[in-house]
Write an enzyme that holds these catalytic residues in place. Structure first.
Site, short mmCIF file in Angstrom:
data_model
loop_
_atom_site.label_atom_id
_atom_site.label_comp_id
_atom_site.label_asym_id
_atom_site.label_seq_id
_atom_site.Cartn_x
_atom_site.Cartn_y
_atom_site.Cartn_z
N SER A 76 -10.49 -0.12 6.92
CA SER A 76 -9.83 -0.01 5.72
C SER A 76 -9.12 -1.26 5.25
O SER A 76 -8.67 -1.25 3.97
CB SER A 76 -8.70 1.16 5.51
OG SER A 76 -9.61 2.36 5.33
N LYS A 86 0.82 -1.22 -0.04
CA LYS A 86 -0.01 -0.08 -0.13
C LYS A 86 0.83 1.26 -0.04
O LYS A 86 1.91 1.12 0.72
CB LYS A 86 -0.83 0.09 1.26
CG LYS A 86 -1.81 1.11 1.21
CD LYS A 86 -2.92 0.81 2.30
CE LYS A 86 -3.96 2.00 2.68
NZ LYS A 86 -4.78 1.75 3.74
N SER A 134 -9.95 2.13 2.64
CA SER A 134 -8.95 2.93 1.87
C SER A 134 -8.06 1.83 0.97
O SER A 134 -7.20 2.39 0.30
CB SER A 134 -8.23 3.86 2.64
OG SER A 134 -7.49 3.23 3.56
N1 GLN Z 1 -13.61 4.66 5.82
C1 GLN Z 1 -12.99 5.44 6.98
C2 GLN Z 1 -12.51 6.57 7.06
O1 GLN Z 1 -12.89 7.10 5.90
C3 GLN Z 1 -11.96 4.43 7.56
C4 GLN Z 1 -10.44 4.61 6.93
C5 GLN Z 1 -9.47 3.58 7.47
O2 GLN Z 1 -9.63 2.92 7.90
N2 GLN Z 1 -8.20 4.09 6.93
O3 GLN Z 1 -12.02 7.43 7.97
#
Ligand code: GLN
Length: 491
Positions: A182, A78, A158
């Protein structure tokens, strides 16, 4: 020759050990798959030269019998993980062409154990999102499509690039991070396995920070066993991260196949939402029946503060983000947009470098931390967080070993379909996953079935702190019962 890209890590490990193929052959097969799958936009940087050099070096080590637990396994990383001499951007314009002079602890442990890096994977900008649509490199496409339709679906976020690449057989496994869901949500959207370890289990050093008290690194893989193999290399104490916990790393793979007889599995009644699709509900019931058939005992539990988790998360996470992102000011890294004064240069750089969602978070975070509102919002959210954690502790104190919930409230949706006018619509994706980050607990998402349109759905298991092993044992029971799911290739 064997199909080199559809094997699991465990199978490839055997093939490499038996000299059925080399790491270079395995790596080349994956590099070719990546090239043929650019329509998915999963990789934001391909590193074929580095991959081949690493593969050759590990082939030499394997020949000498010095391979390591991940010897020769090609992985995707990532783009939130700093990789030495390889561009790392968090998929934000503000980092521009930042090339870190250091390697994150998690990735350095993967290379120590013999893994090969294929390239950097797309993600939501600074990991803020649930659909991988906020990336400055554009959205990632899910290799899954609705039956009889060619609409592009999101892979979740994400860690959308990680999930899409693993599902589409572009890499054997990937690193990911999870602040509110995410790892688990994209895993559920792509029929892959995602593990969010206990807070403090994997070092955060060298990972671009979003919300430091919630962020955790973890793997996305195609099977529960593969995720356990990756976890062992990723986990461990790191003095460079003060929140990293000094505990021995167990052999997670040994937990696969262990009996779950007598385990108490909690079914939280507050996760039964109004308007939840019938198929999600059905899958949850089915999952509980599979665990029961394996000898586990099911108990209804109550996590009464669940409904406050999402609103509290959207105070705590932006507050920490606004503080973490203050460092991107045009002075040290990446983008700089000139201005008449230093203040103007900061403003111009941040206005130009951050995307809409990141700006929204910085503004919310600054607001909830400001003098007049700190007590009403931030402090209150922290108190709610303590209550959420206590809900889980009370259940574990009553002998509950793990908790079973759906991973997401729906299957993957279309690119551009959600969150346009109302950001909360997108935030609701994480309704079942944020509680776990707020409480610092481990969670795993395992593919469990499909919806009426043929799209994958996942179940989540939540564990006691540092008891990832139980999640691997239970996760494998679900995987055995549900079978594995692979998308049909169209790209
Ligand atoms: N979807 C959540 C956010 O937008 C979690 C994102 C994540 O876990 N990095 O904050």
């Amino acid at each position: 020759m064997t199909d080199l890209i559809s094997m699991t890590i465990a199978e490839a490990r055997n093939g490499l050990a038996n000299k059925s193929f080399t790491s270079l052959e395995l790596t080349d097969a994956h590099l070719a798959a990546i090239e043929a799958a650019r329509a998915l936009n999963a990789f934001v940087l391909e590193t074929p030269d580095k991959a081949r050099a690493m593969a050759r070096a590990i082939d030499a080590r394997i020949a000498k019998g010095e391979g390591g637990p991940l010897a020769g396994i090609p992985l995707g990383i990532k783009d939130l993980f700093a990789t030495k001499d390889v561009r790392t951007t968090a998929c934000s314009k503000i980092l521009g062409n930042f090339v870190p002079p250091y390697e994150s602890t998690v990735t350095s442990q993967l290379w120590r154990d013999g893994a090969v890096m294929l390239g950097k994977l797309n993600n939501d900008e600074f990991a803020m999102g649930s659909s991988n649509e906020t990336s400055c490199f554009g959205p990632v496409v899910n290799p899954w499509r609705r039956e009889g339709s060619n609409t592009s679906l999101v892979p979740g976020g994400s860690s959308g690039g990680s999930a899409s690449a693993v599902a589409a057989l572009l890499c054997m496994g990937a690193t990911a991070t999870d602040t509110g869901g995410s790892i688990r949500q994209p895993a559920a959207f792509t029929a892959t396995v995602g593990v969010k370890p206990t807070y403090g289990r994997c070092s955060r050093w060298g990972i671009v920070a979003f919300a430091s008290s919630l962020d955790q690194a973890g793997p996305i893989a195609r099977t529960v066993r593969d995720s356990a193999i990756l976890m062992r290399s990723m986990a461990g104490h790191d003095p460079k991260d003060t929140t990293s916990v000094d505990r021995a790393v167990p052999d997670y793979e040994a937990a696969i196949g262990k009996s779950v007889k007598g385990m108490k599995i909690g079914i939280p009644k507050e996760y039964r939402l109004d308007g939840m699709p019938a198929e999600v509900e059905k899958l949850w019931t089915e999952g509980a029946a599979w665990l029961k058939a394996a000898g586990a005992e099911l108990v209804e539990i109550s996590l009464p503060h669940t409904k406050y988790a999402l609103p509290a998360y959207y105070i705590v996470a932006p507050a920490e983000a606004s503080s973490n992102l203050a460092r991107y000011d045009g002075v040290r890294y990446g983008l700089r947009v000139a201005g008449g004064s230093i203040g103007e240069m900061y403003e111009n750089t941040r206005a130009e470098g951050f995307g809409d969602e990141v700006r929204r978070r910085v503004m919310i975070g600054t607001y909830v931390l400001s003098a007049g509102y700190y007590d009403a919002y931030y402090l209150r959210a922290q108190k709610v967080r303590t209550l959420i954690k206590k809900d889980f502790e009370d259940c574990f104190a009553k002998g509950v070993n793990a908790i079973l919930t759906p991973a997401t409230p729906s299957a993957a949706f279309g690119v551009g379909e959600k969150g346009g006018a109302d950001p909360v619509e997108m935030y609701l994706n994480d309704i079942f996953t944020v509680t776990v980050n707020m409480a610092g607990l481990p969670g795993i998402a395992v593919p469990a079935g499909k919806d009426v349109q043929g799209l994958p759905l996942g179940l989540q298991l939540i564990g006691r702190p540092f008891d990832e092993e139980t999640l691997f044992s239970l996760g494998e029971v679900v995987e055995q019962a549900a079978g594995r799911f692979t998308p049909e290739r169209w790209w």
